[in-house]
Design an enzyme around this catalytic site. Sequence first.
Site, PDB file in Angstrom:
ATOM      1  N   HIS A 163     -20.371 -57.500  13.382  1.00  0.00           N
ATOM      2  CA  HIS A 163     -19.395 -56.480  12.982  1.00  0.00           C
ATOM      3  C   HIS A 163     -19.646 -56.059  11.539  1.00  0.00           C
ATOM      4  CE1 HIS A 163     -17.114 -59.393  10.603  1.00  0.00           C
ATOM      5  NE2 HIS A 163     -16.887 -60.154  11.667  1.00  0.00           N
ATOM      6  N   CYS A 190     -18.752 -65.133  12.419  1.00  0.00           N
ATOM      7  CA  CYS A 190     -19.395 -63.904  12.897  1.00  0.00           C
ATOM      8  C   CYS A 190     -20.547 -63.503  11.978  1.00  0.00           C
ATOM      9  CB  CYS A 190     -18.372 -62.771  12.965  1.00  0.00           C
ATOM     10  SG  CYS A 190     -17.093 -63.024  14.218  1.00  0.00           S
TER      11      CYS A 190
END
Length: 215
Positions: A163, A190
Amino acid sequence: MKRSRYVIYALFCLIIAIFGVHSSLKTSANDQGSTAATTVTKTVAQKQSSSSSSSQMRTPIDWRKSSETKAYPDLSKVKHLWIKVNLKTNRTYLYDGNHVIYTMYSTGGIYKKDPKTGKMKSMTPTGTFYVQQERGNSFYNARLKEGANYYTSWLNHGEYLFHSVPTNADGSYNKKEAAKLGKSTGSHGCIRLSVADAKWMEENLPVGTKVEIVG
């Protein structure tokens, strides 16, 4: 008379032999020269290729823009796409087989001491994973008080993602965290990318693409 013929014949054979050895040595020298020239040419080409690849990385790092100054790869022409994330160097590589076709600045999980081993371990899982179908334009995690844009899942169907650099509750980008891109770790697990890179991944990365994470 016969003896003279034998002498002449012997001299003739000797001349032929000398000529043959000379030709062989000349050919060998030419072959060696050709091999050396080919080696030098390959070395120069490799250096030029490496230099060209490095020169296309955007410097200084701009967390809003693409990591490279060249266009993103046309995946319709890529036969064996896979991704490698190096947590220690803060880079994410797109491969076509054995060849890197694009490099992205990235930020992986913070390293913490593993209570079982006593060693430092990233909050980002390492190993081989595959891109999943979950993706979208934005999310916000109230527990972590952090969100992001343009996400693509690669583990646990929405838990571990590619992301953008993180956003605040109001949707604005967290510039302090964004400044870590390509320089240090910082996420909760992430893989953070620039805004442009994350958007491209979310829009183009096929489900099932292999993701190898090392570090």
